[in-house]
Design an enzyme around this catalytic site. Structure first.
Site, mmCIF file in Angstrom:
data_model
loop_
_atom_site.group_PDB
_atom_site.id
_atom_site.type_symbol
_atom_site.label_atom_id
_atom_site.label_comp_id
_atom_site.label_asym_id
_atom_site.label_seq_id
_atom_site.Cartn_x
_atom_site.Cartn_y
_atom_site.Cartn_z
ATOM 1 N N SER A 460 0.834 -1.193 0.000
ATOM 2 C CA SER A 460 0.000 0.000 0.000
ATOM 3 C C SER A 460 0.869 1.243 0.000
ATOM 4 O O SER A 460 2.040 1.189 0.372
ATOM 5 C CB SER A 460 -0.916 0.000 1.226
ATOM 6 O OG SER A 460 -1.831 1.063 1.164
ATOM 7 N N LYS A 482 8.082 -0.735 5.653
ATOM 8 C CA LYS A 482 7.607 0.626 5.405
ATOM 9 C C LYS A 482 8.810 1.462 5.016
ATOM 10 O O LYS A 482 9.783 1.540 5.769
ATOM 11 C CB LYS A 482 6.949 1.186 6.666
ATOM 12 C CG LYS A 482 6.380 2.584 6.498
ATOM 13 C CD LYS A 482 5.582 2.983 7.743
ATOM 14 C CE LYS A 482 4.917 4.333 7.556
ATOM 15 N NZ LYS A 482 4.079 4.679 8.731
ATOM 16 N N ASP A 576 -3.728 9.400 15.064
ATOM 17 C CA ASP A 576 -4.202 9.141 13.698
ATOM 18 C C ASP A 576 -5.008 7.857 13.648
ATOM 19 O O ASP A 576 -4.825 7.032 12.765
ATOM 20 C CB ASP A 576 -3.012 9.073 12.735
ATOM 21 C CG ASP A 576 -3.471 9.146 11.264
ATOM 22 O OD1 ASP A 576 -4.584 9.660 11.016
ATOM 23 O OD2 ASP A 576 -2.730 8.688 10.386
#
Length: 1734
Positions: A460, A482, A576
């Site tokens: 993603s 990541k 978040d």
């Protein structure tokens, strides 16, 4: 009033003003509101002492009396004072002497001077003034204690500045020693040291004060009796040490601080100057380079935060000895964490830091403790302890020792120092134990780098970087990496934030938080390697299924609450939170991720639970940043008011609303508009049928409170957990609960559940990019770190290889040695019998068997002690506070794989199991073998037959192991099954952690196992749920090695009995067999057979669905030795209940026997998520509660969509042999995507196309959703829910137990278009272009031009190739088996050709590729190609058919067997022109409520024919072409429509079909031995005669027409089929058909199989096209669909099923066999061909 009382008396009461009318009114009002909330059980902590008022002298009691009466009868205060408050805690009555010992922490002992015991009970003298504050009038600065500001927000300003008594307070009365040594009767006792009660509630609290008081003084330790929000005060302190009270924050504390500062100025200076000037300034993380070790860096942050907090409290006059105690406790815990979580040399730095801080606070802490010592309280406690002990209340040790321990004097400081120093000494047990391991790991513990990983694919994209799926080259573990662009970070000045994210991920040890393994930097990126969580995120789930069922929401939300509680306890504010950051593990649980915006604040301290600090905490960060995702940003952030932990609870409220409603509550076209709504708008709640449950709405509204101080969760997560919405939820066993949605992965590299978001973010990885200049950002170089979790990987690899060299001569075997049993302190000796099974490679064990268990119980207490304990080599270090961190680490480093059966209570003592007979061995994969396939199971060791043949490699895939492991969590105590073979269990290092048993039975394939690669470092096992029911389908393959019983004489020594197991609430049942009795001492008993166990296999043959005589026959056939596989009934989802009243109506769902056949699908990938969904579409039942599925679709009967049935044997899926009823195979709504969202017509398997995320996830804006947030809620179409996902609505009694109703019927708010995608569960063909959005109405479809269709077709073809790969290939044999029961019922593949045709069985293959309908020209070409392929296939078929006979489950090679599907000519005619609901979307799912839906596919072919859950491409016109043809064939009795035709069929076959069927029965039977069972007996006679659809019961669907149908022309073994299937009548669908359709429809043709649920069926103008097709190719209308290799030979019979212009490949086509033996056996066979073959 009491005005006449002397001020002196009032002084005792602390504040005479209380009787002023205003005070009275205020108190009455406030107390009336909060009376019920006061905690009964906590003495001083609930209105600390105020209402306890133990005034014992006559003066006191008279004062008390007057006071009580003066407030008036109605006063709540009076009632509170009069009620006996100490129910659970000892009751404090009016006499001090009866003060019984309160439970730990419940008595305010800290500065106990605060209770209202104003004077000693024996002292005749009146009390002295309470404190200097009494005399303080507020006029002179000299009069007031330093820093005293009664109105300052930092503390409760309950005590008004004005005091009636004007006396000044003299410090001369303070005893110089600071200890009050006077006896209680002494008149000399100082009011400060002996009688001053430091924390008493204000006598005149304001409403707000009381509100906060009751709301915030609560702890997580004491559960709230009534499960409500728990605003009542609860004892907070966790220790019995002296002077530690839960609520020390009153002006009295300020007084004490004043005294302390006046008396000990040097200590004060030490506290306030030294730390501020030196410690904090020199050690703040900003002033030193970040530590390379993330965990240590986090601890460093915390230590500095604590120092700052201590300084602030000291300056504000709020420190108490209790505060210091807790500070010390937290520092010790952080030190322990440092030792456990890091092997870095930086540990010394952190230890030094902690020591410095402890030295700074040591003297002030001791002095304060002396000041606060209250001899009087000590005596009271002593008396209470004596009384308590005398009553035998548990104080067993002698009383003096108890008292000493109460005083906290039991700890030997020297001993503690020795322990501290031993941390660094080389001779600690830890180093001793792991010396060898460390020696091994040192060399291998090189700094990780990008070269160590190979990138598999993009998972993603995000704003700052991208996440990739990578595999570690040496360990073969999968991780998510990541990659954050350094240049971006530097430009945005956010480097520090990257470090914060790294630190949090490294430090966090919680089963609900993603963990990180290592980090490193490259030229352009900072990389963080984290565990890969396979199931995608909740945002994608929401997009695909819309609002979630309440039970699912409860589980997801509860798990997120635990994650958040853990983070908040450690001072982490996420900032978040959103569904995108809630990942779903392979076991269906939640893991929180993405800490890129997080902040690290102060750890939770119970001493900080007072109003002032809570306010301060809520405004902890004043950076004025507005960061986060707009929809989830809290009002205080938008208003830039300062924020803290409450922002996360706001986001949780938004998430909860979104889960329940399907969209966020606030939205706007611009962030400004959105923010305006957030700040000012009311929340709009759904009404009517869509209304939320009241408790859910209440929880949401409390979380979405505008004022952060009043927001639920602000004081602690405990109040959220106590909300009625979670009533009855077991917070400590969430991982053991069954998840409703379990991701179905087709391979270990399957990322289809993730949305790549490539269109929104694109991170170019240009190699020519200049290297980021690192001048000025030296700290970046410190980014590389390696967490203990990761370093363990290397060490365990080394250890394994050493063991391998030492033990296993054959180079390919690694044996897991158990030599280290002695080392496992916290691990019970490895005494459990281990079932040896071979699993891919050593890493698998490391990963798989590591048990990261979470002691959720700990999550309740302030910072949870490391909540996850990993043992056995999982890359996660053991973080077991309870045990020396050494053991686990030692074991991991040494690579010892210790599986220990936990004893029932989870204690680590060895379980009395037989000694291990076998070694756990890992078979190393041959180099060429795809890592996806684990070697087949082999049980090595005496008496265990090789399971290798039965369980294919995949079967044992790690998932199965993981699941098994987890299943154990569900708490079967070992005692229950000690005699049962149990795998050695991995026990968490800590005895308190959840223990996992891995019963050997789990090792064989678990039907639900998703195809995870053995190497995958998939979500920690901790996230696995051990729910017994899910993994053990009643019928599921035996997971533990079979029990071999050698017959003695004529007896085996056991009795078996057949039992009925009903599917949910339906009348359909399957037959299971259980061991009814085992003779003691008989052969069965000796072999280990246990009474009450469910028998799954006899001699390797699944017995689920067989009748008693057949099972007995199997047993007797085996001669003197019989192999029986069993599973404990409690491990299945079968629930025992009372007999059914209408049992006489019940219908049995039987299944054809099928041989285990080869699993051959090893190379098959499962298609993408959406395809999966298609399989499971039917499962997506939206009904909110799963309760109706009483059996909760045990996997054995799991809905066709259930993973169990997916026949694409994903590497992980159990071999077919283990698969449960084949019937399940057809997942009716193959596309479970039924999108619940309005735009549900999204292609169900968008993911199919090239792994892109479920298509349409982003594209179509659901009607529900506002534009702003539109990307989120797309059609629910693509995500398969686990069989449990939606409970079938109870009304759907006929619903096939096998499939859970489609969500369509579910939420009103999102009407699910009836176009459920009925794709065969197997067929994953839905590779419809993502962009394709099905036309909203049949009319539109009709209108669509052929050109569009052609274009769509071309696109589809491109996509088909890849999708083809994913098609599930079932060996024909298997398909036959699976399908046979259902095959009889025509698959109603709506819009797809049902693969009923002889080829249909290719269901395994049947990837319904919703190829866009093709133009006729294309069709013609296809036909020509098809003919060629047909010829080839016929040749192959002949070969295959022979194979089929021998191997019923041949790996798909039996395309020839497909004909067996054809046995349902009826099915073919059932294709009913109606389009089988094709008009709507052929993908429509069957409704739960069959009656509403109309006829259901009878005996759906196991999904073989279900058309791909075809999502209509917007441009596609309904399939016009093939239907008429198919229809005509169906109508023509003589014409046997090509068997392969798998078009949806009406439940009842037409007469023609029947004739055809009979004609081919023999041929089919020959081809498919199970065919006879399949015969479309399901067609009701009536239907055959009348043109109208006959009633088809779900039973038919479930069992296959042969059972369900009334005719049951050929029931298996000649058993008559139940005619009762007619329970559900199929509404006449003919009326829905277009006139053309009706014409061809033979009278006997029942209506379409699927009534279009709520969507009008589309009438397809296909007649002309079909006619043309027929003309061109009357005998076979097969469309070739490109297979994965690009070959377009996908045969789809045109006629039997209406093909939309976009010819859809029939499910039947099988992808090429693993061996590639079968190229395309997908062609449907015409009757002629069948005859030839036979």
């Amino acid at each position: 009033m009491v005005t006449g009382l002397s001020p002196l008396l009032f002084r005792k009461l602390s504040n005479p003003d209380i009787f002023a009318p205003t005070g009275k009114v205020k108190l009455q009002r406030q107390l009336s509101q909060d009376d019920c909330k006061l905690r009964r059980g906590s003495l001083a902590s609930s209105l600390s002492g105020k209402q306890l008022l133990p005034l014992s002298s006559s003066v006191h009691s008279s004062v008390g009396q007057v006071t009580w009466q003066s407030t008036g009868e109605a006063s709540n205060l009076v009632r509170m004072r009069n009620q006996s408050l100490g129910q659970s805690a000892p009751s404090l009555t009016a006499g001090l002497k009866e003060l019984s010992l309160p439970r730990r922490g419940s008595f305010c002992r800290t500065s106990n001077r605060k209770s209202l015991i104003v004077t000693s009970s024996t002292s005749p003298t009146l009390p002295r003034p309470h404190s200097p504050l009494h005399g303080h009038t507020g006029n002179s600065p000299l009069d007031s204690p330093r820093n005293f500001s009664p109105n300052a927000p930092a503390h409760f300003s309950f005590v008004p500045a004005r005091r009636t008594d004007g006396r000044r307070w003299s410090l001369a009365s303070l005893p110089s020693s600071g200890y009050g040594t006077n006896t209680p009767s002494s008149t000399v006792s100082s009011s400060c040291s002996s009688q001053e009660k430091l924390h008493q509630l204000p006598f005149q609290p304001t409403a707000d004060e009381l509100h906060f008081l009751t709301k915030h003084f609560s702890t997580e330790n004491v559960p709230d009796e009534e499960g409500r929000r728990s605003p009542r005060m609860r004892p907070r302190s966790r220790s019995l040490s002296p002077g530690r009270s839960p609520v020390s924050f009153d002006s009295e504390i300020i007084m004490m601080n004043h005294v302390y500062k006046e008396r000990f100025p040097k200590a004060t200076a030490q506290m306030e100057e030294r730390p501020s000037l030196t410690f904090i300034s020199s050690n703040t993380p900003d002033s030193v380079l970040p530590l390379a070790d993330g965990a240590l860096s986090f601890i460093h942050h915390q230590v500095i935060e604590m120092a700052r907090d201590c300084l602030d409290k000291s300056r504000s006059g709020l420190i108490t000895s209790h505060y210091f105690y807790e500070l010390q406790e937290n520092l010790e815990k952080l030190l322990q964490d440092a030792h456990e979580r890091s092997e870095s040399s930086d540990v010394a730095f952190v230890i030094q830091l902690v020591k410095k801080l402890m030295i700074i606070i040591a003297r002030p802490a001791r002095l304060l403790e002396c000041l606060e010592f209250d001899p009087e309280e000590f005596y009271h406690l002593l008396e209470a302890a004596e009384g308590h002990a005398k009553e035998g209340h548990g104080i067993k040790c002698d009383i003096p020792r108890y008292i000493v321990s109460q005083l906290g004097l039991t700890r030997d400081p020297l001993e503690e120092m020795a322990q501290l120093s031993s941390y660094d000494s080389p001779d600690t047990p830890e180093t001793d134990d792991s010396v060898e391991g460390r020696g091994v790991s040192q060399p291998s513990q090189k700094t990780p780098s990008e070269e160590d990983f190979e990138t598999i694919k993009l998972i993603s994209n995000g704003a700052y970087g991208a996440v990739f799926l990578v595999r570690h080259k040496s360990t073969r573990q999968r991780f998510a990496m990541k990659k954050i662009n350094k240049q971006n970070l530097i430009l945005r000045n956010q480097i520090q934030q990257a470090f914060v994210e790294r630190d949090i991920l490294t430090f966090a040890e919680n089963p609900f938080v993603v963990s990180m393994f290592c980090s490193f930097e490259t030229k352009r990126h900072l990389c963080m390697v984290m565990e890969y969580v396979e199931g995608g995120d909740c945002a994608t789930l929401l997009k695909n299924i819309g609002a979630l069922p309440v039970d699912m929401v409860r589980l997801y939300f509860a798990e997120t609450v635990l994650a958040l509680e853990y983070l908040h306890n450690y001072g982490i504010v996420h900032r978040d939170l959103k569904p995108d950051n809630l990942l779903i593990t392979s076991m269906g649980h939640i893991k929180l991720t993405d800490f890129g915006l997080s902040k690290i604040g102060l750890m939770s301290l119970t001493t900080n639970l007072y109003e002032g600090h809570i306010e301060k905490d809520a405004r902890e960060f004043l950076d004025k940043q507005v960061c986060g995702t707009p929809e989830y940003i809290a009002p205080e952030v938008i208003l830039r008011q300062g924020y803290g932990k409450p922002v996360d609870w706001w986001a949780m409220g938004i998430i909860l609303y979104e889960f329940l409603v399907g969209c966020v509550p606030f939205f706007g076209d611009t962030p400004e508009e959105l923010f305006g709504q957030v700040i000012s708008d009311e929340i709009v709640w759904p009404e009517g049928d869509d209304a939320l449950p009241p408790d859910a709405q209440d929880l949401t509204s409390k979380l979405l409170h505008q004022n952060p101080l009043e927001r639920l969760g602000t004081s602690s997560a405990y109040e959220v957990k106590q909300h009625p919405f979670f009533m009855g939820l077991d917070w400590t066993g969430l991982l053991r609960q069954k998840a409703e949605f379990i991701p179905q992965l087709e391979s270990e590299d399957d990322t289809s559940y993730f949305d790549t978001r490539s269109e929104r973010y694109h991170h170019v990885d240009s190699e020519d990019e200049e290297e980021v200049s690192e001048d000025g950002c030296l700290e970046i170089r410190q980014f590389s770190s390696c967490s203990p979790r990761f370093s363990k990987v290397y060490s365990s690899m080394e250890r394994l290889s050493l063991l391998e060299e030492r033990r296993t001569p054959p180079p390919t075997k690694r044996s897991l040695s158990e030599e280290k049993e002695d080392h496992s302190d916290g691990l019970a000796g490895l005494k459990g019998r281990d079932r040896s099974w071979v699993i891919g490679s050593p890493e698998i064990l490391r990963k798989r068997l590591s048990v990261s268990e979470s002691s959720h119980t700990e999550s309740d207490s302030s910072p949870p002690m490391t909540v996850r304990h990993r043992c056995s080599g999982l890359p996660d270090g053991p973080h077991c506070p309870e045990e020396t961190s050494s053991t686990p680490r030692k074991q991991q480093q040494e690579g010892i794989w210790v599986l220990i059966p936990p004893s029932g209570e989870g204690s680590s003592r060895p379980v009395p199991e037989r000694p291990l007979e076998r070694q756990l061995k890992l078979d190393e994969e041959p180099p060429g073998q795809s890592s996806r396939c684990c070697p087949a199971l082999e049980t090595r060791g005496r008496g265990t037959p090789q399971l290798a043949e039965e369980a294919t490699a995949k079967a044992i895939s790690d998932l199965a192991v993981r699941r098994a492991r987890h299943r154990l969590l569900s708490g079967d105590s070992i005692e229950k099954r000690t005699t049962r073979p149990v795998n050695k269990v991995i026990k968490s290092a800590s005895a308190t952690a959840l223990s996992l048993l891995i019963p050997s039975e789990h090792h064989a394939c678990s039907p639900l196992a998703s195809p995870m690669s053995p190497h995958s470092q998939s979500s920690n096992p901790s996230s696995r749920d051990s729910s017994p029911s899910r993994d053990f389908l009643p019928a599921l393959g035996s997971l533990r090695p079979p029990i071999i019983i050698h017959r003695a004489g004529k007896k085996y020594g056991f009795t078996l009995r057949a039992i009925r197991v009903y599917m949910g609430d339906t009348d359909v049942y399957t037959v299971h067999h259980m061991v009814w009795h085992v003779e003691d001492g008989g052969p069965a008993s000796e072999a280990g057979l246990r009474q009450g166990d469910l028998i799954t296999h006899v001699n390797g043959e699944p017995v689920h669905g067989l009748v008693h005589t057949e099972v007995v026959e199997l047993v007797l056939k085996s001669g003197n030795k019989v192999s029986i596989s069993t599973t404990p009934l409690e491990n299945t989802s079968i629930k025992v209940g009372p007999a059914r009243k209408g049992s006489y109506k019940a219908k049995m769902a039987r299944r054809s026997k099928r041989s285990k056949g080869k699993d051959g699908q090893e190379s098959r990938k499962r298609s993408s998520l959406f395809r999966k969904i298609t399989k499971q579409a039917s499962l997506l039942h939206t009904s909110r509660s799963l309760s109706s599925l009483n059996r909760s679709l045990s996997s054995g009967e799991s809905g066709p969509g259930s993973p169990t049935h997916s026949h694409s044997l994903s590497p992980r899926s159990p071999p077919q042999g283990y698969r449960v009823a084949p019937d399940a195979v057809h997942s009716v709504g193959g596309n479970s995507s039924q999108s619940s969202s309005p735009s549900s017509s999204v292609p169900s398997s968008p993911a199919g196309s090239g792994h892109t995320r479920p298509s349409s996830l982003h594209g179509l804006a659901p009607k529900l959703q506002r534009q702003y947030r539109s990307p989120r809620r797309k059609s629910a179409g693509s995500i398969p829910l686990s069989p449990l996902a939606h409970t079938p609505s109870p009304p759907a009694t006929a619903a096939s137990p096998q499939r859970s109703p489609s969500p369509l019927s579910g939420h009103g708010s999102q009407s699910f278009p009836t176009k459920l995608h009925l794709s065969p569960p197997l067929g994953r063909q839905l590779s419809r272009p993502k962009s394709a959005e099905p036309p909203r109405s049949p009319l539109l479809k009709r209108v669509q031009s052929a050109e569009k269709l052609a274009a769509a077709l071309a696109a589809a073809e491109k996509k088909l190739a890849p999708s083809r790969k994913h098609s599930l290939d079932l060996p024909h044999g298997e398909l036959k088996k699976e399908l046979t029961p259902r095959e009889a019922s025509p698959l109603e593949v709506v819009g797809t050709r049902s693969v009923l045709s002889g080829k249909g069985p290719l269901p395994g293959k049947g990837v319904l590729q919703p190829a866009p309908s093709r133009a006729l020209g294309t069709l013609r070409q296809d036909r020509a190609e098809r003919r060629e392929s047909l010829q080839k296939q016929e040749a192959i078929r002949e070969v295959d058919s022979s194979e089929d006979d021998t191997d019923e489950e041949p790996e798909n090679s039996q395309a020839t067997q497909e004909p067996r599907l054809s046995p349902h000519p009826e099915a073919s005619h059932n294709l009913l022109p109606k389009g089988s609901g094709e008009g709507t979307e052929e993908d429509t799912f069957l409704h739960r409520d069959l009656k509403k839906q109309g006829p259901v596919l009878s005996g759906l072919v196991t999904g073989a024919t279900l058309g791909s859950p075809r999502v209509d491409v917007p441009g596609l016109s309904p399939r016009k072409v093939s239907r008429p043809q198919a229809f005509e064939e169906a109508t023509n009795p003589l014409q046997v429509p090509s068997l392969s035709r798998s078009g949806p069929t009406s439940p009842t076959p037409s007469e023609g079909c029947w004739k055809a069927q009979h004609l081919h029965t023999q041929a089919l039977t020959a081809l498919c031995p199970s065919f006879s069972e399949l015969t479309p007996t399901g067609c009701s006679a009536a239907t055959s005669t009348s043109g109208k659809p006959g009633t088809w019961s779900w039973k038919f669907l479930i069992e296959g027409p042969d059972r369900a149908s009334t005719n049951k022309t050929i029931t298996r073994k000649g058993e008559p089929a139940n005619s009762q299937d007619t329970n559900t009548t199929v509404p006449n669908l003919l009326k829905n058909l277009s006139p053309e359709e009706e014409k061809p429809q033979p009278p006997s043709v029942p209506g379409l199989t699927h009534p279009l649920l709520e969507v009008p069926s589309q009438n397809w103008p296909w007649e002309s096209e079909c006619e043309q097709m027929e003309k061109e190719e009357p005998s076979l209308s097969i469309t070739e669909v490109p297979d994965s290799s690009g070959d377009r030979r996908q045969d789809i019979p045109c006629r039997a099923h209406p093909l939309s212009p976009e010819t859809r490949p029939s499910l039947l086509w099988k992808s090429q066999e693993l061996g590639g033996q079968q190229d395309h056996q997908d062609l449907a066979l015409t009757s002629d061909e069948l005859l030839k073959q036979t």
